[in-house]
Design a protein around this motif. Structure first.
Motif, PDB file in Angstrom:
ATOM      1  N   LYS A 218     -51.054  17.716 -50.405  1.00  0.00           N
ATOM      2  CA  LYS A 218     -50.716  16.842 -48.941  1.00  0.00           C
ATOM      3  C   LYS A 218     -50.117  15.605 -48.920  1.00  0.00           C
ATOM      4  CE  LYS A 218     -52.359  20.475 -45.832  1.00  0.00           C
ATOM      5  NZ  LYS A 218     -51.013  20.528 -44.780  1.00  0.00           N
ATOM      6  N   LEU A 219     -48.968  14.874 -48.456  1.00  0.00           N
ATOM      7  CA  LEU A 219     -49.242  13.676 -48.252  1.00  0.00           C
ATOM      8  C   LEU A 219     -50.692  13.089 -47.661  1.00  0.00           C
ATOM      9  CD1 LEU A 219     -45.813  14.196 -46.939  1.00  0.00           C
ATOM     10  CD2 LEU A 219     -46.626  13.049 -49.600  1.00  0.00           C
ATOM     11  N   ILE A 220     -50.576  12.090 -47.749  1.00  0.00           N
ATOM     12  CA  ILE A 220     -51.999  11.040 -47.202  1.00  0.00           C
ATOM     13  C   ILE A 220     -50.896   9.534 -47.088  1.00  0.00           C
ATOM     14  CG2 ILE A 220     -52.748  10.377 -48.862  1.00  0.00           C
ATOM     15  CD1 ILE A 220     -55.299   9.919 -46.469  1.00  0.00           C
ATOM     16  N   ALA A 221     -51.486   8.939 -46.042  1.00  0.00           N
ATOM     17  CA  ALA A 221     -50.206   7.309 -45.901  1.00  0.00           C
ATOM     18  C   ALA A 221     -51.455   6.398 -44.767  1.00  0.00           C
ATOM     19  CB  ALA A 221     -49.402   7.224 -44.796  1.00  0.00           C
ATOM     20  N   GLY A 222     -51.470   6.721 -43.767  1.00  0.00           N
ATOM     21  CA  GLY A 222     -52.738   5.849 -42.619  1.00  0.00           C
ATOM     22  C   GLY A 222     -53.939   6.691 -42.958  1.00  0.00           C
ATOM     23  N   GLY A 223     -54.027   7.739 -42.915  1.00  0.00           N
ATOM     24  CA  GLY A 223     -55.040   9.090 -43.496  1.00  0.00           C
ATOM     25  C   GLY A 223     -55.727   8.937 -42.075  1.00  0.00           C
ATOM     26  N   HIS A 224     -55.453   8.321 -40.779  1.00  0.00           N
ATOM     27  CA  HIS A 224     -55.929   8.744 -39.684  1.00  0.00           C
ATOM     28  C   HIS A 224     -56.520  10.128 -38.770  1.00  0.00           C
ATOM     29  CE1 HIS A 224     -58.414   5.095 -39.234  1.00  0.00           C
ATOM     30  NE2 HIS A 224     -56.830   3.829 -39.718  1.00  0.00           N
ATOM     31  N   SER A 225     -55.220  10.112 -39.363  1.00  0.00           N
ATOM     32  CA  SER A 225     -54.786  11.886 -38.204  1.00  0.00           C
ATOM     33  C   SER A 225     -55.667  13.046 -39.451  1.00  0.00           C
ATOM     34  CB  SER A 225     -53.469  13.107 -38.434  1.00  0.00           C
ATOM     35  OG  SER A 225     -52.744  11.897 -37.664  1.00  0.00           O
ATOM     36  N   LEU A 226     -55.054  12.946 -41.186  1.00  0.00           N
ATOM     37  CA  LEU A 226     -55.919  13.563 -42.379  1.00  0.00           C
ATOM     38  C   LEU A 226     -56.993  13.650 -42.319  1.00  0.00           C
ATOM     39  CD1 LEU A 226     -54.892  16.254 -43.981  1.00  0.00           C
ATOM     40  CD2 LEU A 226     -54.699  14.216 -45.753  1.00  0.00           C
ATOM     41  N   VAL A 227     -57.271  12.691 -43.011  1.00  0.00           N
ATOM     42  CA  VAL A 227     -58.769  12.529 -42.668  1.00  0.00           C
ATOM     43  C   VAL A 227     -60.121  12.609 -42.117  1.00  0.00           C
ATOM     44  CG1 VAL A 227     -60.642  10.335 -43.555  1.00  0.00           C
ATOM     45  CG2 VAL A 227     -58.763   9.973 -44.479  1.00  0.00           C
ATOM     46  N   PRO A 228     -59.687  13.365 -40.607  1.00  0.00           N
ATOM     47  CA  PRO A 228     -61.336  13.144 -39.835  1.00  0.00           C
ATOM     48  C   PRO A 228     -61.036  15.110 -40.968  1.00  0.00           C
ATOM     49  CG  PRO A 228     -60.078  12.124 -38.631  1.00  0.00           C
ATOM     50  CD  PRO A 228     -59.349  12.102 -39.939  1.00  0.00           C
ATOM     51  N   ALA A 229     -59.371  16.128 -40.608  1.00  0.00           N
ATOM     52  CA  ALA A 229     -59.122  16.955 -40.865  1.00  0.00           C
ATOM     53  C   ALA A 229     -60.794  17.418 -42.530  1.00  0.00           C
ATOM     54  CB  ALA A 229     -58.426  17.339 -41.313  1.00  0.00           C
ATOM     55  N   LEU A 230     -60.007  16.034 -43.111  1.00  0.00           N
ATOM     56  CA  LEU A 230     -60.438  16.765 -44.441  1.00  0.00           C
ATOM     57  C   LEU A 230     -62.296  17.337 -44.568  1.00  0.00           C
ATOM     58  CD1 LEU A 230     -58.744  14.217 -46.880  1.00  0.00           C
ATOM     59  CD2 LEU A 230     -58.676  16.635 -46.811  1.00  0.00           C
TER      60      LEU A 230
END
Length: 281
Positions: free
Chosen positions: A28-40
């Protein structure tokens, strides 16, 4: 909650990122992380590898592209909000970016991350759908341009979420002075996702309304075009009469924020208000 274990790589270029993605279908790509990190943290997402593209400064820009404005996928929400080109030519985008989350989210989150993540409660996807924006996606077979109507495929599923693919640019049209616009949403707290949101564009010719484009946030698994509202306006209905059709053809969910029935009610109320505001501009 603690995320599941994953490998971590920093991409040095778009090509490097694509190679890393292509070598691992679960990356998965990550940049700012504000969408992905909570899902992680919730383990909704369990990638085997994170590819960090946050340092690719070449993907952070807003440029004049003739009849369109081109926005790099890594442009932060704050930069989108403050950009003079967007404020002049497509203010619905800059205004909506300023409504996302809180200052911390706007300083770190990116427009590309918000769109590629495909969250139905996110604000910008509905705006892009209403605008008829285009997404530039790069993958193993090169670069292709995907209209917003085909980009959002399902909950957390977009044309950029296919293995080895990456959203690199967003293209939005320049709006003329005769185009009125509005984005309104209801949320329980300032930093919350939209319970329901409405993006509305009204097109005029000599003061007469000749068309409209309305899209809804969180009224289905993807942003939804309110076609019944647009058809009613085209047939001469008033904004209030047209807004009564806002929930037609939608499939809102019921959750802790609102029931499906209440979301339908909100869609009608917010659509009427958004049309009134668009007509006033």
């Amino acid at each position: 909650m603690i995320p599941a274990s994953f490998d971590y790589e920093v991409a040095e270029s778009v090509e490097h990122a694509l190679r890393l993605l292509g070598s691992d279908a679960e990356a998965k790509l990550i940049a700012g992380g504000h969408s992905l990190v909570p899902a992680l943290k919730l383990r909704i997402a369990r990638p085997s590898q994170l590819v960090d593209i946050g340092r690719l400064s070449g993907l952070s820009y807003v440029r004049d592209a003739g009849t369109q404005l081109a926005i790099g996928a890594l442009t932060r929400h704050k930069a989108v909000r403050d950009d003079p080109l967007l404020q002049e030519h497509c203010p619905i985008v800059s205004t909506t970016a300023g409504m996302i989350g809180d200052p911390q989210v706007r300083h770190r989150g990116t427009i590309g991350g918000s769109l590629a993540h495909g969250d139905p409660a996110s604000d910008l996807p509905a705006v892009m759908l209403a605008l008829g924006a285009e997404m530039v996606v790069r993958g193993p077979d090169g670069e292709r341009t995907v209209p917003a109507s085909a980009f959002f495929a399902g909950v957390f599923e977009t044309a950029a979420s296919a293995p080895g693919h990456m959203l690199v640019e967003v293209r939005v049209p320049k709006l003329g002075d005769a185009t009125g616009w509005s984005y309104l949403k209801l949320r329980r707290r300032a930093q919350d996702w939209a319970t329901v949101g409405v993006a509305a564009l009204v097109y005029r010719n000599g003061g007469d309304v000749v068309g409209a484009s309305v899209a809804l946030t969180n009224m289905g698994g993807t942003p939804v075009r309110a076609q019944a509202v647009e058809d009613a306006l085209a047939a001469g209905a008033s904004p209030a009469e047209a807004a009564a059709h806002a929930a037609e053809g939608t499939a809102p969910s019921s959750d802790t924020a609102a029931s499906a029935e209440f979301r339908g009610h909100l869609a009608r109320v917010l659509t009427r208000r958004a049309l009134d505001e668009a007509l006033s501009r």
